[in-house]
Design an enzyme around this catalytic site. Sequence first.
Site, PDB file in Angstrom:
ATOM      1  N   ASP A  28       0.834  -1.208   0.000  1.00 21.07           N
ATOM      2  CA  ASP A  28       0.000   0.000   0.000  1.00 21.07           C
ATOM      3  C   ASP A  28       0.868   1.258   0.000  1.00 21.07           C
ATOM      4  O   ASP A  28       1.825   1.355   0.770  1.00 21.07           O
ATOM      5  CB  ASP A  28      -0.871   0.048   1.252  1.00 21.07           C
ATOM      6  CG  ASP A  28      -1.702  -1.204   1.472  1.00 21.07           C
ATOM      7  OD1 ASP A  28      -1.221  -2.305   1.158  1.00 21.07           O
ATOM      8  OD2 ASP A  28      -2.821  -1.078   1.990  1.00 21.07           O
TER       9      ASP A  28
ATOM     10  N   HIS B 215      -1.107   4.391  -0.534  1.00 18.95           N
ATOM     11  CA  HIS B 215      -2.175   5.223   0.046  1.00 18.95           C
ATOM     12  C   HIS B 215      -1.959   6.725  -0.083  1.00 18.95           C
ATOM     13  O   HIS B 215      -2.003   7.457   0.903  1.00 18.95           O
ATOM     14  CB  HIS B 215      -2.357   4.861   1.515  1.00 18.95           C
ATOM     15  CG  HIS B 215      -3.343   3.754   1.739  1.00 18.95           C
ATOM     16  ND1 HIS B 215      -4.649   3.788   1.281  1.00 18.95           N
ATOM     17  CD2 HIS B 215      -3.211   2.558   2.371  1.00 18.95           C
ATOM     18  CE1 HIS B 215      -5.271   2.677   1.620  1.00 18.95           C
ATOM     19  NE2 HIS B 215      -4.419   1.902   2.279  1.00 18.95           N
TER      20      HIS B 215
ATOM     21  N   ASP C 226      -4.184  -0.553  -3.251  1.00 20.60           N
ATOM     22  CA  ASP C 226      -4.340   0.583  -2.334  1.00 20.60           C
ATOM     23  C   ASP C 226      -3.363   1.701  -2.668  1.00 20.60           C
ATOM     24  O   ASP C 226      -2.570   2.141  -1.841  1.00 20.60           O
ATOM     25  CB  ASP C 226      -4.200   0.137  -0.876  1.00 20.60           C
ATOM     26  CG  ASP C 226      -5.481  -0.500  -0.342  1.00 20.60           C
ATOM     27  OD1 ASP C 226      -6.358  -0.838  -1.159  1.00 20.60           O
ATOM     28  OD2 ASP C 226      -5.599  -0.669   0.884  1.00 20.60           O
TER      29      ASP C 226
ATOM     30  N   ASN D 137      -8.504  -3.196  -1.986  1.00 17.08           N
ATOM     31  CA  ASN D 137      -9.877  -2.920  -1.566  1.00 17.08           C
ATOM     32  C   ASN D 137     -10.228  -1.436  -1.666  1.00 17.08           C
ATOM     33  O   ASN D 137     -11.403  -1.067  -1.747  1.00 17.08           O
ATOM     34  CB  ASN D 137     -10.114  -3.420  -0.135  1.00 17.08           C
ATOM     35  CG  ASN D 137      -9.243  -2.727   0.889  1.00 17.08           C
ATOM     36  OD1 ASN D 137      -8.015  -2.737   0.784  1.00 17.08           O
ATOM     37  ND2 ASN D 137      -9.845  -2.125   1.892  1.00 17.08           N
ATOM     38  N   HIS D 138      -9.205  -0.561  -1.714  1.00 16.85           N
ATOM     39  CA  HIS D 138      -9.479   0.875  -1.828  1.00 16.85           C
ATOM     40  C   HIS D 138      -9.599   1.343  -3.273  1.00 16.85           C
ATOM     41  O   HIS D 138      -9.853   2.531  -3.497  1.00 16.85           O
ATOM     42  CB  HIS D 138      -8.419   1.689  -1.094  1.00 16.85           C
ATOM     43  CG  HIS D 138      -8.707   1.832   0.362  1.00 16.85           C
ATOM     44  ND1 HIS D 138      -9.379   2.907   0.896  1.00 16.85           N
ATOM     45  CD2 HIS D 138      -8.446   1.011   1.405  1.00 16.85           C
ATOM     46  CE1 HIS D 138      -9.506   2.750   2.199  1.00 16.85           C
ATOM     47  NE2 HIS D 138      -8.942   1.604   2.537  1.00 16.85           N
TER      48      HIS D 138
ATOM     49  N   HIS E 233      -3.536  -8.515  -2.917  1.00 16.17           N
ATOM     50  CA  HIS E 233      -3.629  -7.442  -1.928  1.00 16.17           C
ATOM     51  C   HIS E 233      -4.034  -7.954  -0.547  1.00 16.17           C
ATOM     52  O   HIS E 233      -3.406  -7.632   0.457  1.00 16.17           O
ATOM     53  CB  HIS E 233      -4.623  -6.375  -2.377  1.00 16.17           C
ATOM     54  CG  HIS E 233      -4.744  -5.259  -1.394  1.00 16.17           C
ATOM     55  ND1 HIS E 233      -3.758  -4.313  -1.214  1.00 16.17           N
ATOM     56  CD2 HIS E 233      -5.719  -4.951  -0.486  1.00 16.17           C
ATOM     57  CE1 HIS E 233      -4.110  -3.478  -0.267  1.00 16.17           C
ATOM     58  NE2 HIS E 233      -5.295  -3.845   0.197  1.00 16.17           N
TER      59      HIS E 233
ATOM     60  N   HIS F  40      -2.121  -4.762   2.623  1.00 18.02           N
ATOM     61  CA  HIS F  40      -3.412  -4.585   3.293  1.00 18.02           C
ATOM     62  C   HIS F  40      -3.340  -4.244   4.775  1.00 18.02           C
ATOM     63  O   HIS F  40      -4.327  -3.814   5.341  1.00 18.02           O
ATOM     64  CB  HIS F  40      -4.228  -5.866   3.083  1.00 18.02           C
ATOM     65  CG  HIS F  40      -5.707  -5.756   3.335  1.00 18.02           C
ATOM     66  ND1 HIS F  40      -6.462  -4.653   2.996  1.00 18.02           N
ATOM     67  CD2 HIS F  40      -6.587  -6.646   3.878  1.00 18.02           C
ATOM     68  CE1 HIS F  40      -7.724  -4.871   3.313  1.00 18.02           C
ATOM     69  NE2 HIS F  40      -7.825  -6.066   3.854  1.00 18.02           N
TER      70      HIS F  40
END
Length: 538
Positions: free
Chosen positions: A282, A284, A311, A343-344, A392, A467
């Site tokens: 990630d 982010h 992500d 998932n994002h 992920h 994750h």
Amino acid sequence: METKNENSDVSRAEEFKSQANEAFKGHKYSSAIDLYTKAIELNSNNAVYWANRAFAHTKLEEYGSAIQDASKAIEVDSRYSKGYYRRGAAYLAMGKFKDALKDFQQVKRLSPNDPDATRKLKECEKAVMKLKFEEAISVPVSERRSVAESIDFHTIGNKPRSSSMPTKTALAAVVAAVMVVAVRGFATTEILMVLVSVVLGTFWWGSFSGKVEPQYSGARIEGEEVTLDFVKTMMEDFKNQKTLHKRYAYQIVLQTRQILLALPSLVDISVPHGKHITVCGDVHGQFYDLLNIFELNGLPSEENPYLFNGDFVDRGSFSVEIILTLFAFKCMCPSSIYLARGNHESKSMNKIYGFEGEVRSKLSEKFVDLFAEVFCYLPLAHVINGKVFVVHGGLFSVDGVKLSDIRAIDRFCEPPEEGLMCELLWSDPQPLPGRGPSKRGVGLSFGGDVTKRFLQDNNLDLLVRSHEVKDEGYEVEHDGKLITVFSAPNYCDQMGNKGAFIRFEAPDMKPNIVTFSAVPHPDVKPMAYANNFLRMFN
């Protein structure tokens, strides 16, 4: 009448609670959870302990566990408003606005004079109203048209009010019109109408010439090809908080869409003998930490490929810069960078955690829909040299899943709430064998025996997933068969964790893990573009 031992347990429980509170203040949320747990073991009838542990779970994005603990606090003391408050906050973070609204209504009933409770209830009511409105106007999936197919980036450039059409072109058009008038013969009014139409039409067509405004001083794509020079200039512009022209942003996203559309749901990556690949977790929206990864490990290229494991966006407030950079490298050289869905990369998460608001602020509403569409084309998993499975989230609620089952997933949709696709994006490992409920409230937790069977069934050696925040940026679990890698150091400017990436070199494909610390970034706080109601709880 309480016994001496009971009094001692209550006293020790309070000591653990005090220690947990200090750990919480220091952003050591895992330690806080352990200490609150010790307090609960000594005195499980204290609603405060359960609610406090729920809050710590929320900070770690373990919303399923937060809801369980908050519900237990309510069970212990149905008049304890903080129990409903903590559960409502967890429901909000999961996008379950209607459930959250019920809890905040109860908070308001229990604390009618609390201005904070009133404010949060109003925000939650707004969110539910917005959700109902969106549901009312939504178009069924079967009837939706592709946003991408309605966009031609070639026509995006000068606006009519700022047309740079040369004056001599307009004059030439007028002269031609006068000659027509002289030959054909028109009344004065008709002549004026013809001349005005010609001049306005000339400038109008000029506005759609697709030429970028001359005053734009940022990175430019010459023609159809995204080059390394362009990507470097764009990254430097982003570093200096400059924006990319929408024409080029559209071009990058649309070209990436075409590349992703042709890929399977499970992508096989071949790393030649003596070559390597780097796997990142990630990021982010932490663009300046992404630049640091490239500084430490080199830019993506055919000789230095990367796999970014989902992500890319949300939380951090430079998500637009991240996604355009990763997509630009994909356009420049598709084999230089591989991108997996997290998932994002979904509408439900982007609405809550900032990406949608950031895109609307930095680009436009149309880009919100375009990114949502393109995210649905991202592959779900990768296999490197037939030995390393990279995804992920994690594994599945059933045994016997084969790589062919993953390849067969129809991924061109928003993530469902159950099934293989959901579990690939959401699941987490657990220390105990077997399977358990997800601490997030979505997916599941799986043990080392589940990992071992999956790897054996598919002739694989290692599972790499992301994750989860890890203090050192990574964690090796399940007897060395599973590695979590997380590449956003000091996550959300408060976790104090390191970031990490993993280099695999062929043919042995042994993981070489590199850790790094956070670097400074401009004074824009995480979640700056997130929904107001969620920012209130962070």
